[in-house]
Design a protein around this motif. Structure first.
Motif, mmCIF file in Angstrom:
data_model
loop_
_atom_site.group_PDB
_atom_site.id
_atom_site.type_symbol
_atom_site.label_atom_id
_atom_site.label_comp_id
_atom_site.label_asym_id
_atom_site.label_seq_id
_atom_site.Cartn_x
_atom_site.Cartn_y
_atom_site.Cartn_z
ATOM 1 N N ARG A 79 -2.098 -0.209 11.924
ATOM 2 C CA ARG A 79 -0.687 0.168 12.014
ATOM 3 C C ARG A 79 0.247 -1.012 11.751
ATOM 4 N N LEU A 80 -0.260 -2.244 11.803
ATOM 5 C CA LEU A 80 0.559 -3.422 11.527
ATOM 6 C C LEU A 80 0.646 -3.740 10.036
ATOM 7 N N ARG A 81 -0.124 -3.075 9.228
ATOM 8 C CA ARG A 81 -0.117 -3.336 7.799
ATOM 9 C C ARG A 81 1.076 -2.635 7.153
ATOM 10 N N PRO A 82 1.759 -3.297 6.217
ATOM 11 C CA PRO A 82 2.926 -2.650 5.582
ATOM 12 C C PRO A 82 2.565 -1.356 4.855
ATOM 13 N N ARG A 83 1.372 -1.313 4.239
ATOM 14 C CA ARG A 83 1.005 -0.109 3.507
ATOM 15 C C ARG A 83 0.767 1.071 4.445
ATOM 16 N N HIS A 84 0.388 0.785 5.690
ATOM 17 C CA HIS A 84 0.115 1.856 6.627
ATOM 18 C C HIS A 84 1.394 2.537 7.110
ATOM 19 N N ARG A 85 2.539 1.869 6.947
ATOM 20 C CA ARG A 85 3.782 2.453 7.431
ATOM 21 C C ARG A 85 4.299 3.563 6.526
ATOM 22 N N ASN A 86 3.834 3.600 5.284
ATOM 23 C CA ASN A 86 4.263 4.639 4.348
ATOM 24 C C ASN A 86 3.290 5.811 4.421
#
Length: 412
Positions: free
Chosen positions: A222-229
């Motif tokens: 959840r801390l990865r930028p790609r996971h936020r999209n």
């Protein structure tokens, strides 16, 4: 009361030889005994042994006391193309045939299982499964850890055997396609890095499956930028509703439901893979089923839930990378981390050496803090000059630079 001795069972290799001598496939034996083909394969691989009535019927079948006519089984809809090979972890769970009470698990509210060690035996039928298993007549059953294979060949066989189904399982766990593929690749890269340990493991496919599931459910994603999209949901409304219900479950409940009602593990194996006790796994399974049935009443039956899980997973058309690519990526990652570790070690050694060279080589006692001395009058600052001091200063300024006149030499 004495217990009757069990029927003598030949060795696994002898069982396979007797089956092939009668021109029977594993599917024929499974249909005759009312078990799954995976169960028969586990018997011949010495992973498990039949018990009770299954053991007696299995021995009679192999010794020729019971004749079975080979038949052409109905092919189930394949979720993965035939070119990828058979997949071990298949979602072929259905309602099993009941067995004597002595061989059923203690959880009475769960779907009945014939043997707690062998797992459930689904009823045959053209249900979609998470990972197709080709019949032995079409393609021989792979032996990923055969001693005659090289490590590369054994790893490639294990990857082709498990990867397609694992990608679909991790997609049901996460709802993200890229994360599902990444989880499976990382799990197999770790397996290749620890290949001697994995090759000697009793269940290499289970080792890789547990690693892939744990990586997919890691909270650090959840801390990865790609996971936020968010990724696009499934196109079908029914598939989207089921995936939403699964993703709203706690991760441990979601994984327990997938392993038991999806992959088809029995309750003790599900508890062992999720690192929980058997009662805890049963409690999680019951709560997960209740949550799914509350939102989707048509999936209250485990058989229907299994079918829908397989449909949702197969509708996405997820594909795993090639085994050579995974092995190469694992080796590159290992080289990268090895070089990083070496560089860090060199920097640490250099910093330690510099510290030793610049550090003092003898003891220097610290200076004692100053103490206040009493009784000494304070130093008086200069003030205005008196008349006498002003006259003296004027007189001194009027003298010659070299000093008083008596010290100035006179010409002779």
């Amino acid at each position: 009361m004495t217990r009757a001795p069990e029927t003598p069972l030949p060795s696994p290799k002898e069982c396979r030889r007797l089956r092939e001598a009668q021109s029977l496939s594993q599917a024929d034996v499974a249909a005759a005994l009312g078990v799954t083909r995976a169960t028969v394969r586990s018997w011949e691989n010495a992973r498990t042994t039949p018990r009770g009535t299954n053991r007696d019927a299995y021995v009679r079948l192999l010794t020729g006391a019971q004749e079975v006519t080979p038949h052409q089984e109905n092919p189930a809809p394949a979720l993965v193309g035939a070119a990828t090979g058979p997949v071990q972890a298949s979602l072929d769970r259905a309602e099993p045939a009941p067995e004597p009470p002595s061989e059923t698990p203690p959880a009475s509210e769960l779907a009945p299982e014939p043997d707690p060690e062998l797992g459930p035996d689904p009823a045959p039928g053209p249900e979609p499964e998470l990972g197709s298993e080709l019949s032995p007549e079409a393609e021989p059953e792979p032996e990923p850890l055969a001693p005659s294979l090289t490590p590369d060949q054994a790893f490639d066989a294990l990857y082709a055997f498990c990867a397609p189904a694992l990608v679909r399982q991790t997609y049901l766990l996460t709802g993200r396609r890229e994360l599902a593929r990444e989880s499976v690749e990382c799990a197999f890269q770790l397996a290749w890095h620890r290949w001697p340990e994995v090759a000697m493991d009793r269940d290499p496919a289970g080792w890789v499956r547990a690693t892939a599931h744990e990586f997919a459910l890691s909270p650090w994603h959840r801390l990865r930028p790609r996971h936020r999209n968010p990724e696009p949901p499934p196109a079908a409304p029914a598939d989207r509703a089921l995936l939403d219900v699964l993703l709203q479950l706690p991760p441990v409940y979601r994984r327990t439901l997938l392993l038991y009602d999806g992959v088809g593990l029995d309750l003790p194996e599900t508890a062992a893979e999720t690192e929980a006790s058997t009662p805890a796994a049963a409690n999680r399974l019951l709560h997960a089923r209740e949550a799914v049935a509350t939102r989707l009443p048509e999936l209250a039956e485990p058989k229907e839930l299994h079918r829908r899980l397989a449909e949702v997973a197969s509708a996405e058309r997820l594909h795993a990378a090639k085994p050579t690519t995974v092995r190469w990526g694992g080796e590159q990652r290992a080289r990268h981390w090895t070089r990083a570790a070496i560089a860090f070690t060199v920097v640490l050694i250099g910093a330690t050496t510099l510290t030793l060279r610049t550090a003092p080589d003898h003891y220097e006692p610290p200076l004692a803090p100053g103490a206040t001395v009493h009784g000494v009058p304070p130093r008086v600052a200069p003030g205005p000059l008196s008349a006498e001091q002003l006259a003296l200063r004027a007189k001194l300024k009027g003298e010659t630079v070299s000093g008083p006149e008596r010290l100035v030499p006179e010409a002779g």
